[in-house]
Motif scaffolding. Structure first.
Motif, PDB file in Angstrom:
ATOM      1  N   ARG A   1       0.831  -1.201   0.000  1.00  0.00           N
ATOM      2  CA  ARG A   1       0.000   0.000   0.000  1.00  0.00           C
ATOM      3  C   ARG A   1       0.871   1.260   0.000  1.00  0.00           C
ATOM      4  O   ARG A   1       0.618   2.202  -0.749  1.00  0.00           O
ATOM      5  CB  ARG A   1      -0.924   0.000   1.210  1.00  0.00           C
TER       6      ARG A   1
ATOM      7  N   MET B   1       1.134   4.091  -2.955  1.00  0.00           N
ATOM      8  CA  MET B   1       0.903   5.518  -2.735  1.00  0.00           C
ATOM      9  C   MET B   1       2.084   6.350  -3.242  1.00  0.00           C
ATOM     10  O   MET B   1       1.885   7.404  -3.859  1.00  0.00           O
ATOM     11  CB  MET B   1       0.638   5.777  -1.251  1.00  0.00           C
TER      12      MET B   1
ATOM     13  N   GLU C   1      -5.325   0.861  -6.406  1.00  0.00           N
ATOM     14  CA  GLU C   1      -6.110   1.712  -5.508  1.00  0.00           C
ATOM     15  C   GLU C   1      -7.452   1.052  -5.198  1.00  0.00           C
ATOM     16  O   GLU C   1      -7.905   1.052  -4.053  1.00  0.00           O
ATOM     17  CB  GLU C   1      -6.325   3.091  -6.138  1.00  0.00           C
ATOM     18  N   ASP C   2      -8.063   0.483  -6.208  1.00  0.00           N
ATOM     19  CA  ASP C   2      -9.339  -0.202  -6.018  1.00  0.00           C
ATOM     20  C   ASP C   2      -9.168  -1.420  -5.109  1.00  0.00           C
ATOM     21  O   ASP C   2      -9.986  -1.668  -4.221  1.00  0.00           O
ATOM     22  CB  ASP C   2      -9.898  -0.624  -7.381  1.00  0.00           C
TER      23      ASP C   2
ATOM     24  N   PHE D   1      -7.006  -1.894  -2.718  1.00  0.00           N
ATOM     25  CA  PHE D   1      -6.785  -1.501  -1.332  1.00  0.00           C
ATOM     26  C   PHE D   1      -7.923  -0.648  -0.774  1.00  0.00           C
ATOM     27  O   PHE D   1      -7.834  -0.133   0.340  1.00  0.00           O
ATOM     28  CB  PHE D   1      -5.458  -0.756  -1.188  1.00  0.00           C
TER      29      PHE D   1
ATOM     30  N   MET E   1      -8.911   2.238  -1.768  1.00  0.00           N
ATOM     31  CA  MET E   1      -8.603   3.667  -1.811  1.00  0.00           C
ATOM     32  C   MET E   1      -9.409   4.298  -2.940  1.00  0.00           C
ATOM     33  O   MET E   1      -9.792   3.615  -3.890  1.00  0.00           O
ATOM     34  CB  MET E   1      -7.097   3.856  -2.083  1.00  0.00           C
TER      35      MET E   1
ATOM     36  N   THR F   1      -7.647   7.603  -8.237  1.00  0.00           N
ATOM     37  CA  THR F   1      -7.241   8.954  -8.634  1.00  0.00           C
ATOM     38  C   THR F   1      -7.627   9.183 -10.093  1.00  0.00           C
ATOM     39  O   THR F   1      -7.200   8.434 -10.966  1.00  0.00           O
ATOM     40  CB  THR F   1      -5.716   9.127  -8.472  1.00  0.00           C
TER      41      THR F   1
END
Length: 133
Positions: free
Chosen positions: A53, A57, A114-115, A117, A119, A122
């Motif tokens: 993760r 980021m 991102e999906d 985790f 999150m 963006t």
């Protein structure tokens, strides 16, 4: 339930192939082994998740800068610049297409990460715009 069904069949003296009976006998053991493996994998994933993760980021921050640089360069010297000859526009398109393909591949990878985790994904509207062009 499967074991109970086979027990019921045997109780009523219904003939069942020996191979099937042996498979049913090993079924509980295999199920326990599967659960043990599931727990081990889950524990491992919980240990490595924070590192992945954090790495994601950091990569997204770098990617955001890369997209900004690319879109600025594309707007100033890309194939859609007004007043350039068609041949030069074609040459620029080839150059920018390679860069864009690399950015688009990264975008898809980072969006999926991102999906994964949980999150927020963006958005990169300027990248979408260039893709349509």
């Amino acid at each position: 339930p499967i074991e109970e069904c086979y027990t019921l069949l045997q109780r009523h003296q219904i003939v069942v192939q020996q191979e099937e009976v042996e498979r049913v006998d090993t079924l509980r053991y295999m199920w326990q082994q599967l659960h043990q493996q599931i727990n081990e994998v889950q524990t491992h994933l919980l240990k490595v998740q924070p590192n992945f993760r954090c790495s994601l980021m950091e990569s997204v921050v770098v990617f955001h800068k890369d997209v900004g640089g690319f879109t600025g360069n594309y707007a100033q010297s890309g194939p859609m610049v007004v007043g350039i000859p068609p041949r030069e526009a074609s040459d620029r398109l080839v150059i920018f297409q390679t860069q864009f393909d690399d950015l688009w591949r990264k975008f898809q990878t980072y969006s999926n990460g991102e999906d994964l985790f949980g999150m927020p994904v963006t958005p990169y509207p300027e990248l979408e715009k260039i893709r349509k062009e």
